[in-house]
Design an enzyme around this catalytic site. Structure first.
Site, PDB file in Angstrom:
ATOM      1  N   HIS A  66       0.763  -1.051   0.076  1.00 35.92           N
ATOM      2  CA  HIS A  66      -0.120   0.040   0.134  1.00 35.92           C
ATOM      3  C   HIS A  66       0.940   1.129  -0.008  1.00 35.92           C
ATOM      4  O   HIS A  66       1.624   1.253   0.855  1.00 35.92           O
ATOM      5  CB  HIS A  66      -0.994  -0.078   1.140  1.00 35.92           C
ATOM      6  CG  HIS A  66      -1.905   1.149   1.135  1.00 35.92           C
ATOM      7  ND1 HIS A  66      -3.210   1.129   0.492  1.00 35.92           N
ATOM      8  CD2 HIS A  66      -1.709   2.515   1.694  1.00 35.92           C
ATOM      9  CE1 HIS A  66      -3.735   2.296   0.631  1.00 35.92           C
ATOM     10  NE2 HIS A  66      -2.981   3.054   1.349  1.00 35.92           N
ATOM     11  N   CYS A  67       0.841   1.848  -1.276  1.00 32.80           N
ATOM     12  CA  CYS A  67       1.841   3.146  -1.331  1.00 32.80           C
ATOM     13  C   CYS A  67       1.226   4.553  -0.614  1.00 32.80           C
ATOM     14  O   CYS A  67       0.017   4.689  -1.049  1.00 32.80           O
ATOM     15  CB  CYS A  67       1.864   3.265  -2.585  1.00 32.80           C
ATOM     16  SG  CYS A  67       3.145   4.723  -3.082  1.00 32.80           S
ATOM     17  N   VAL A  68       1.824   4.886   0.145  1.00 34.56           N
ATOM     18  CA  VAL A  68       1.312   6.142   0.803  1.00 34.56           C
ATOM     19  C   VAL A  68       1.579   7.616  -0.304  1.00 34.56           C
ATOM     20  O   VAL A  68       1.000   8.494   0.053  1.00 34.56           O
ATOM     21  CB  VAL A  68       2.223   6.650   2.141  1.00 34.56           C
ATOM     22  CG1 VAL A  68       1.833   5.603   2.991  1.00 34.56           C
ATOM     23  CG2 VAL A  68       3.785   6.754   1.882  1.00 34.56           C
ATOM     24  N   ASN A  71      -1.801   6.934  -1.812  1.00 41.01           N
ATOM     25  CA  ASN A  71      -2.785   6.585  -1.279  1.00 41.01           C
ATOM     26  C   ASN A  71      -3.666   5.367  -1.669  1.00 41.01           C
ATOM     27  O   ASN A  71      -4.864   5.740  -1.747  1.00 41.01           O
ATOM     28  CB  ASN A  71      -3.706   7.770  -0.892  1.00 41.01           C
ATOM     29  CG  ASN A  71      -4.649   7.498   0.376  1.00 41.01           C
ATOM     30  OD1 ASN A  71      -4.456   6.700   1.130  1.00 41.01           O
ATOM     31  ND2 ASN A  71      -5.842   8.329   0.416  1.00 41.01           N
ATOM     32  N   ASN A  72      -3.018   4.602  -2.367  1.00 36.65           N
ATOM     33  CA  ASN A  72      -3.620   3.351  -2.913  1.00 36.65           C
ATOM     34  C   ASN A  72      -2.806   2.251  -2.929  1.00 36.65           C
ATOM     35  O   ASN A  72      -1.463   2.226  -2.682  1.00 36.65           O
ATOM     36  CB  ASN A  72      -4.045   3.843  -4.265  1.00 36.65           C
ATOM     37  CG  ASN A  72      -4.999   2.901  -5.108  1.00 36.65           C
ATOM     38  OD1 ASN A  72      -5.579   2.052  -4.352  1.00 36.65           O
ATOM     39  ND2 ASN A  72      -4.930   2.856  -6.383  1.00 36.65           N
TER      40      ASN A  72
END
Length: 302
Positions: A66-68, A71-72
């Site tokens: 989950h990539c900050v 945000n997805n």
């Protein structure tokens, strides 16, 4: 911006409508992913290489992380867009750092007299001549002049500092994801391999011997159509690893133990040997670099 917007798309959320398609995409390797494991939140059997993301609220097919930044989740549906985003941002930051250096260098060259006046307060003679502005400078004077140039043109200098500081991180992320494609892994799977490596170092991991014959993986409370389309395979081509809490080989003859690995006659088919190194374990999802790249950039739409 195009690739960033594309990375916001569906990462491959598994629903009951596309669950069957997700199950058929990858086989269970019985090392990182075991058939019959049910997601307690989504209430269906987890397909191989999937992971539930609490932030996104669902199981993601071939979930990477989950990539900050976006945000997805990064998964089967948008992994290729995310890699293209990393590539574009790394190139953009590199160009920004280079362009800033070029512009500030021109500024220093064109304003040698201003720099000489500024630094004549601290030096008995001018430190800049008709040659390139950096000729004959000490490291201290060299970086001091760069500081002067950044303050003199603060907009260009600020962009240059931001680009220079962020550029290594962008190239590092891009390089890591290229490595993951080369290795046939995801970030989630690399963490699982790290856990196996630690357990192997502790002497707690055993592998089924090759040539044990054809085995059938017995369902753990689920029907075959809920787990994997093909449940039988040659044991020599599918590794079966087990962790034991006491460092002793698995023993399925004990009272109360289940028999998850049976031959076609219903008898225990596997013999075990201790794994001494992670190099003994093969990554069944590594199909070679170019096929791995193809699987990332030509994903199956769920």
């Amino acid at each position: 911006m195009t690739f960033l917007q594309a990375a916001f798309t569906d990462p491959g959320i598994i629903t009951r409508e596309n669950h069957r398609i997700a199950l058929q995409k990858y086989p269970y390797d019985n090392v990182l992913f075991i058939p019959g494991v049910k997601c307690t939140t989504c209430s269906f059997v987890k397909p191989a290489r999937s992971k539930h993301c609490r932030t996104c609220g669902g199981c993601i097919a071939r979930q990477d992380h989950h990539c900050v930044w976006i945000n997805n989740c990064v998964g089967q549906g948008n992994n290729h867009y995310f890699i293209l985003f990393l590539c574009s941002i790394a190139l953009l930051l590199t160009y920004g750092a280079y362009a800033t250096q070029h512009l500030l260098s021109q500024l220093l060259q064109a304003r040698q007299e201003s720099a000489n006046v500024f630094y004549s307060q601290y030096h008995s003679r001018p430190i800049l001549g008709v040659q390139h502005w950096s000729t004959g400078l000490s490291w201290s004077d060299y970086f001091s002049l760069w500081g002067w140039a950044i303050v003199e043109d603060v907009c260009v200098g600020g962009v240059g500092l931001l680009s220079t500081l962020c550029m290594p991180m962008a190239w590092g992320f891009l390089g890591y994801h290229v490595y993951l494609m080369w290795a046939g892994m995801t970030t989630n799977e690399s963490l699982k391999w790290a856990d196996w490596r630690d357990d192997i170092a502790d002497g707690l991991v055993f592998m089924a011997e090759e040539g044990a014959g054809e085995v059938s993986l017995v369902s753990t409370g689920h029907t075959e159509r809920d787990i994997e389309p093909q449940l039988t395979c040659p044991a020599s081509k599918r590794q079966i690893l087990k962790r034991t809490p006491n460092g002793e080989p698995p023993n399925y003859s004990r009272s109360g133990d289940k028999l998850p690995y049976l031959d076609l006659k219903g008898e225990v088919a596997l013999k075990w040997h201790r794994v001494k190194s992670l190099k003994e374990v093969e990554n069944n999802y590594d199909r070679g670099f170019w096929k791995n790249v193809e699987s990332v950039f030509k994903p199956v739409i769920l």
